[in-house]
Design a protein around this motif. Sequence first.
Motif, PDB file in Angstrom:
ATOM      1  N   VAL A   1      -1.285  -3.122 -24.401  1.00  0.00           N
ATOM      2  CA  VAL A   1      -0.271  -2.131 -24.048  1.00  0.00           C
ATOM      3  C   VAL A   1      -0.659  -0.761 -24.584  1.00  0.00           C
ATOM      4  CG1 VAL A   1       2.133  -1.423 -24.375  1.00  0.00           C
ATOM      5  CG2 VAL A   1       1.589  -3.824 -23.910  1.00  0.00           C
ATOM      6  N   GLN A   2      -1.049  -0.710 -25.853  1.00  0.00           N
ATOM      7  CA  GLN A   2      -1.434   0.559 -26.461  1.00  0.00           C
ATOM      8  C   GLN A   2      -2.682   1.138 -25.796  1.00  0.00           C
ATOM      9  OE1 GLN A   2      -3.324   0.648 -30.441  1.00  0.00           O
ATOM     10  NE2 GLN A   2      -1.665   2.024 -31.045  1.00  0.00           N
TER      11      GLN A   2
ATOM     12  N   MET B   1      -3.276   4.548 -23.350  1.00  0.00           N
ATOM     13  CA  MET B   1      -4.237   5.593 -23.701  1.00  0.00           C
ATOM     14  C   MET B   1      -5.146   5.901 -22.517  1.00  0.00           C
ATOM     15  SD  MET B   1      -5.351   4.632 -27.592  1.00  0.00           S
ATOM     16  CE  MET B   1      -4.182   4.743 -28.949  1.00  0.00           C
ATOM     17  N   ILE B   2      -5.537   4.873 -21.807  1.00  0.00           N
ATOM     18  CA  ILE B   2      -6.394   5.070 -20.631  1.00  0.00           C
ATOM     19  C   ILE B   2      -5.654   5.856 -19.559  1.00  0.00           C
ATOM     20  CG2 ILE B   2      -7.521   3.871 -18.720  1.00  0.00           C
ATOM     21  CD1 ILE B   2      -8.183   1.612 -20.739  1.00  0.00           C
TER      22      ILE B   2
ATOM     23  N   ARG C   1     -10.311   8.354 -17.931  1.00  0.00           N
ATOM     24  CA  ARG C   1     -11.616   8.874 -18.320  1.00  0.00           C
ATOM     25  C   ARG C   1     -12.521   7.740 -18.791  1.00  0.00           C
ATOM     26  NH1 ARG C   1      -9.754  12.688 -21.179  1.00  0.00           N
ATOM     27  NH2 ARG C   1     -10.138  11.927 -23.296  1.00  0.00           N
ATOM     28  N   ALA C   2     -13.774   7.755 -18.344  1.00  0.00           N
ATOM     29  CA  ALA C   2     -14.715   6.665 -18.620  1.00  0.00           C
ATOM     30  C   ALA C   2     -14.919   6.445 -20.112  1.00  0.00           C
ATOM     31  CB  ALA C   2     -16.052   6.958 -17.943  1.00  0.00           C
TER      32      ALA C   2
ATOM     33  N   GLN D   1     -11.764   1.734 -25.576  1.00  0.00           N
ATOM     34  CA  GLN D   1     -10.768   0.660 -25.601  1.00  0.00           C
ATOM     35  C   GLN D   1     -11.417  -0.703 -25.397  1.00  0.00           C
ATOM     36  OE1 GLN D   1      -7.685   1.090 -26.626  1.00  0.00           O
ATOM     37  NE2 GLN D   1      -8.260   3.246 -26.865  1.00  0.00           N
ATOM     38  N   ASN D   2     -12.434  -0.771 -24.571  1.00  0.00           N
ATOM     39  CA  ASN D   2     -13.155  -2.029 -24.382  1.00  0.00           C
ATOM     40  C   ASN D   2     -13.860  -2.457 -25.665  1.00  0.00           C
ATOM     41  OD1 ASN D   2     -12.333  -2.114 -21.733  1.00  0.00           O
ATOM     42  ND2 ASN D   2     -14.236  -1.259 -20.914  1.00  0.00           N
ATOM     43  N   THR D   3     -14.359  -1.485 -26.399  1.00  0.00           N
ATOM     44  CA  THR D   3     -15.012  -1.787 -27.677  1.00  0.00           C
ATOM     45  C   THR D   3     -14.016  -2.389 -28.661  1.00  0.00           C
ATOM     46  OG1 THR D   3     -16.588   0.030 -27.342  1.00  0.00           O
ATOM     47  CG2 THR D   3     -16.323  -0.795 -29.590  1.00  0.00           C
TER      48      THR D   3
END
Length: 268
Positions: free
Chosen positions: A198-199, A203-204, A210-211, A217-219
């Motif tokens: 959710v957080q 943010m995305i 933005r890439a 976030q994936n990290t």
Amino acid sequence: MPFTKKFELKLYVPEHWEVAADMVERWANGLKNAAETANVRRQAKIPDDGTFINVMASRATQEYRAYLNPAFKSKSDRTAENIQDTHSKNIVTAFDRWNDKINKAYATVDGVVAKQFKSQVDNAQDKWALQVGSKVLRFTGDKIRGRSVAPIAAYYLVGDERAVGWIRPSDLADGAPYDIARDGERVALKAAFQQRLVQGGQMIVNSEYRASVLTSQNTINTALLNGFRDTTKADAFVLTPAADKCFCVWAMDGTLLYLHIQVGLTTP
């Protein structure tokens, strides 16, 4: 050594989530019913200007300092230190204005306790519904309209079969829910990962997809899942999706944001 895929998910984030009417009513009624108690507790916690300075003003001043570049100078030649001093002084002397404004909102008028506050809550219902529907609910869903990305993903990762019934027509689901958690940590993983999605998802969205934000976030998602996984149940999660890898990444399909998850185990 063969990689056995346990499940794969592609979960799409809707552009907006319709808020059920009773959710708006519960939100408004909850605030209005607790109005008198809320103000009493506020007065007990911050009864005077000295407490206000210690509890709120000092903390706000300290946190504000982190936002200013020490080398900054305004057009009127005020340095970062000058600006910080002004901000601090304004907050320290703000108690009376802050206290009077809140007391006015919670005052009994025409026999109605907290009449102004309750009126503000009523007037904010439509805005609240729009804000919630375009932010949090896009990722959580609800019990009435159905679940969305965060609970579906989290429940799949702890082997909860209820998640199968939450898959939507837009989603892809290959395989059954599968528990990756270490012994005794299913509940902790489920709660932590839902909150994280959710957080991170918001943010995305706030970054206009933005890439660099997707990558960051994936990290974080990868590190979290690797921290909870039982190494005998699932391979390590990686950042780059591949047919023989575990991964959990946000990605874009045109203008649509989705979460792509694959879980599997390599065996001798």
